[in-house]
Design a protein around this motif. Structure first.
Motif, PDB file in Angstrom:
ATOM      1  N   ILE A  61       0.866  -1.181   0.000  1.00 45.67           N
ATOM      2  CA  ILE A  61       0.000   0.000   0.000  1.00 45.67           C
ATOM      3  C   ILE A  61       0.901   1.229   0.000  1.00 45.67           C
ATOM      4  O   ILE A  61       1.734   1.396   0.905  1.00 45.67           O
ATOM      5  CB  ILE A  61      -0.938   0.023   1.212  1.00 45.67           C
ATOM      6  CG1 ILE A  61      -1.895  -1.173   1.151  1.00 45.67           C
ATOM      7  CG2 ILE A  61      -1.734   1.332   1.261  1.00 45.67           C
ATOM      8  CD1 ILE A  61      -2.807  -1.289   2.349  1.00 45.67           C
ATOM      9  N   LEU A  62       0.755   2.059  -1.030  1.00 46.07           N
ATOM     10  CA  LEU A  62       1.541   3.287  -1.147  1.00 46.07           C
ATOM     11  C   LEU A  62       0.685   4.446  -0.661  1.00 46.07           C
ATOM     12  O   LEU A  62      -0.363   4.740  -1.236  1.00 46.07           O
ATOM     13  CB  LEU A  62       1.948   3.519  -2.605  1.00 46.07           C
ATOM     14  CG  LEU A  62       2.774   2.398  -3.258  1.00 46.07           C
ATOM     15  CD1 LEU A  62       2.996   2.703  -4.739  1.00 46.07           C
ATOM     16  CD2 LEU A  62       4.108   2.216  -2.543  1.00 46.07           C
ATOM     17  N   TRP A  63       1.128   5.084   0.408  1.00 44.99           N
ATOM     18  CA  TRP A  63       0.369   6.176   1.024  1.00 44.99           C
ATOM     19  C   TRP A  63       1.170   7.467   0.925  1.00 44.99           C
ATOM     20  O   TRP A  63       2.316   7.540   1.370  1.00 44.99           O
ATOM     21  CB  TRP A  63       0.079   5.838   2.493  1.00 44.99           C
ATOM     22  CG  TRP A  63      -0.505   6.960   3.295  1.00 44.99           C
ATOM     23  CD1 TRP A  63      -1.345   7.936   2.868  1.00 44.99           C
ATOM     24  CD2 TRP A  63      -0.278   7.234   4.684  1.00 44.99           C
ATOM     25  NE1 TRP A  63      -1.668   8.792   3.892  1.00 44.99           N
ATOM     26  CE2 TRP A  63      -1.030   8.370   5.020  1.00 44.99           C
ATOM     27  CE3 TRP A  63       0.484   6.595   5.677  1.00 44.99           C
ATOM     28  CZ2 TRP A  63      -1.017   8.909   6.310  1.00 44.99           C
ATOM     29  CZ3 TRP A  63       0.482   7.131   6.962  1.00 44.99           C
ATOM     30  CH2 TRP A  63      -0.273   8.268   7.267  1.00 44.99           C
ATOM     31  N   GLY A  64       0.570   8.490   0.337  1.00 39.79           N
ATOM     32  CA  GLY A  64       1.258   9.765   0.249  1.00 39.79           C
ATOM     33  C   GLY A  64       0.391  10.818  -0.402  1.00 39.79           C
ATOM     34  O   GLY A  64      -0.661  10.519  -0.983  1.00 39.79           O
ATOM     35  N   PRO A  65       0.813  12.086  -0.330  1.00 39.44           N
ATOM     36  CA  PRO A  65       0.046  13.183  -0.933  1.00 39.44           C
ATOM     37  C   PRO A  65      -0.001  13.044  -2.447  1.00 39.44           C
ATOM     38  O   PRO A  65       0.774  12.282  -3.047  1.00 39.44           O
ATOM     39  CB  PRO A  65       0.843  14.436  -0.518  1.00 39.44           C
ATOM     40  CG  PRO A  65       1.765  13.991   0.570  1.00 39.44           C
ATOM     41  CD  PRO A  65       2.039  12.549   0.341  1.00 39.44           C
TER      42      PRO A  65
ATOM     43  N   PRO B  21      -4.199   5.026   5.656  1.00 34.81           N
ATOM     44  CA  PRO B  21      -4.774   3.688   5.506  1.00 34.81           C
ATOM     45  C   PRO B  21      -5.361   3.136   6.805  1.00 34.81           C
ATOM     46  O   PRO B  21      -6.244   2.278   6.759  1.00 34.81           O
ATOM     47  CB  PRO B  21      -3.577   2.841   5.045  1.00 34.81           C
ATOM     48  CG  PRO B  21      -2.619   3.818   4.464  1.00 34.81           C
ATOM     49  CD  PRO B  21      -2.782   5.063   5.270  1.00 34.81           C
ATOM     50  N   SER B  22      -4.889   3.609   7.946  1.00 34.59           N
ATOM     51  CA  SER B  22      -5.421   3.128   9.212  1.00 34.59           C
ATOM     52  C   SER B  22      -6.906   3.420   9.335  1.00 34.59           C
ATOM     53  O   SER B  22      -7.625   2.717  10.057  1.00 34.59           O
ATOM     54  CB  SER B  22      -4.671   3.781  10.384  1.00 34.59           C
ATOM     55  OG  SER B  22      -3.306   3.457  10.342  1.00 34.59           O
TER      56      SER B  22
ATOM     57  N   LEU C 216      -6.857  -6.365   5.205  1.00 32.22           N
ATOM     58  CA  LEU C 216      -6.044  -6.022   4.043  1.00 32.22           C
ATOM     59  C   LEU C 216      -4.758  -5.334   4.475  1.00 32.22           C
ATOM     60  O   LEU C 216      -3.680  -5.586   3.913  1.00 32.22           O
ATOM     61  CB  LEU C 216      -6.851  -5.119   3.106  1.00 32.22           C
ATOM     62  CG  LEU C 216      -6.381  -5.008   1.654  1.00 32.22           C
ATOM     63  CD1 LEU C 216      -6.264  -6.387   1.009  1.00 32.22           C
ATOM     64  CD2 LEU C 216      -7.349  -4.136   0.871  1.00 32.22           C
ATOM     65  N   LEU C 217      -4.865  -4.477   5.495  1.00 30.25           N
ATOM     66  CA  LEU C 217      -3.665  -3.820   6.011  1.00 30.25           C
ATOM     67  C   LEU C 217      -2.658  -4.822   6.543  1.00 30.25           C
ATOM     68  O   LEU C 217      -1.450  -4.700   6.312  1.00 30.25           O
ATOM     69  CB  LEU C 217      -4.048  -2.849   7.133  1.00 30.25           C
ATOM     70  CG  LEU C 217      -4.308  -1.383   6.775  1.00 30.25           C
ATOM     71  CD1 LEU C 217      -4.688  -0.606   8.030  1.00 30.25           C
ATOM     72  CD2 LEU C 217      -3.083  -0.753   6.125  1.00 30.25           C
TER      73      LEU C 217
END
Length: 453
Positions: free
Chosen positions: A55-59, A147-148, A155-156
């Protein structure tokens, strides 16, 4: 520059391998999960990374889609891309069935890139679980939200969470210079002067897509103007690059839309910084964050509500006029709308930021509520009970009540709190602004109430 193409510059300039990716160095070192994922073979089960979902998390504009597509170009596995904006459970199940078939019949693994996974409902995310859990697909999901809160726990727990950071100034400069020189971009037909380059970096706010979009607008504007000048000047050198100035950039780009997702983390970060700047008595920072919210299209009613809460929570009795001004600003916004509504909002924000601060009334009500919720209360004293309904006086209700306006100084010596709470103090005035006077007056009032002289 390939003038015939209709693809935006940011799309044309997407890297074809991880080695071309700019920024995110903390995720792209030797042996990193993304490197292993890109290097793994197409054979199902062919490596540790082949089953590792990510999972790619970012602005926005930090390279989530770019990384996924670079991995696809570097890997010889089947690559499927879905967007949570348009895809549904049916689409996910079709991908999973095809991936299972490819694995069983052809020993071929599948990478599924799912953009904006936070837009999927719980049921839609549940549909991903069998394929991820059984290794039918390697999921690469992208999200701008934490994502939390936006991705289901099962899935996490089965995915590696990687956090992307906004690009720094050097990264943006590298991207811009590459787009200017590369044949996929402008092919050397334009150049930026130093002021324009610095302005473009500021405008991007760490967002590669925004930087390239602004460059494309400014470059096209400059080339169009140069063609018009060349028609009037027969001696013009058509091979020299056209220089884009800061003024040309400003005229091509209407305004610098700051990176701000009204439904994501940036929404909460900016409003948090705004509140803390007012509380911290910094009007300049408060106006900066106010401007960011306004320019991002934040609902002015939301801003006005936060200003009213600020006036009560953080200024309080140190300057009770703050609540009046905050409420008036909210009403003004309703009456005149935007963009003029920014003016009363700014006035209220500056007033509150420069006002003395007190949270004592806010703390007082929270203490009182905590006691009530804990069952720490008693019956209303008899002399304070309503004596006007039938039979009330027979029960002694109201007997002994002293009317405050008939007492010296307008304060009557009597008990108001229930018996178990006598002496309990919820409100303790501070030492700032108007509350200094309140503190001295309240001390005299409490002595009278207690029967002291």
């Amino acid at each position: 520059m390939a003038m015939g193409t209709t693809a935006p510059l940011a799309v044309r300039m997407r890297p074809t391998s991880l080695d071309e990716v700019v920024g995110q160095r903390h995720l792209l070192g030797p042996g990193s999960p993304l490197r292993r994922l890109a290097a793994s073979s197409q054979t199902a089960g062919g490596g540790a990374a082949s089953g590792q979902s990510v999972i790619l998390w970012g602005p926005p504009g930090t390279g989530k889609t770019t990384l996924a597509q670079s991995i696809a170009h570097s890997s010889d596995r089947r690559f499927v891309e879905l967007s949570a904006v348009t895809a549904g459970v049916k689409d996910v199940r079709q991908v999973m069935e095809a991936a299972l078939t490819d694995r069983d019949l052809y020993q071929r693994s599948t990478v599924l890139f799912l953009d904006e996974i936070h837009r999927f409902t719980k049921a839609q995310q549940d549909a991903l679980l069998p394929g991820v859990e059984q290794g039918w697909v390697t999921l690469i999901a992208a999200t701008t939200e934490n994502p939390s809160f936006s991705v289901i726990s099962p899935l996490l727990s089965r995915s590696l969470l990687l956090t992307l950071e906004p690009l720094d100034d050097d990264d943006i400069v590298m991207l811009v210079e590459r787009a200017i020189a590369d044949p996929r971009g402008f092919g050397g037909r334009i150049a930026l002067d130093d002021d324009a380059r610095a302005q473009l970096v500021r405008l991007s706010s760490g967002d590669a897509r925004r930087a390239l979009t602004a460059l494309e607008a400014a470059g096209a504007h400059a080339l169009e103007a140069a063609r018009g000048d060349a028609d009037d000047d027969e001696d013009d050198d058509g091979d020299a690059p056209v220089t884009v100035t800061a003024e040309a950039l400003a005229s091509a780009v209407d305004r610098a839309l700051l990176r701000y997702d009204r439904q994501g983390d940036e929404h909460y970060d900016v409003i948090s910084a705004f509140i803390k700047s007012v509380r911290g008595s910094d009007p300049d920072a408060a106006l900066h964050y106010l401007a960011r919210m306004i320019e991002a299209g934040e609902d002015p009613r939301f801003i006005a509500r936060r200003v009213i809460v600020l006036a009560s929570e953080d200024i309080g009795m140190a300057d009770p006029q703050g609540l009046v001004i905050a409420t008036a600003a909210a009403q003004a916004v309703q009456l005149i709308g935007m963009p003029e509504g920014r003016i009363p909002l700014a006035e209220a924000v500056v007033y509150l930021a420069t006002a003395p601060k007190s949270n004592r009334s806010y703390l007082g009500i929270d203490r009182a509520i905590a006691d009530v919720r804990a069952g720490d209360f008693g019956r209303v004293p008899t002399h304070l009970r309503d004596a006007h309904y039938p039979g009330a006086k027979r029960l002694g209700h109201g007997k002994g009540y002293r009317y405050a306006h008939d007492a010296p100084h307008g304060v009557a010596t009597q008990q108001h709190l229930p018996d178990p709470l006598v002496g309990r103090r919820y409100y303790e005035p501070g030492a700032h602004g108007f509350e200094r006077d309140v503190a001295a007056r309240l001390e005299r009032i409490r002595r009278i109430l207690a029967g002291e002289r």
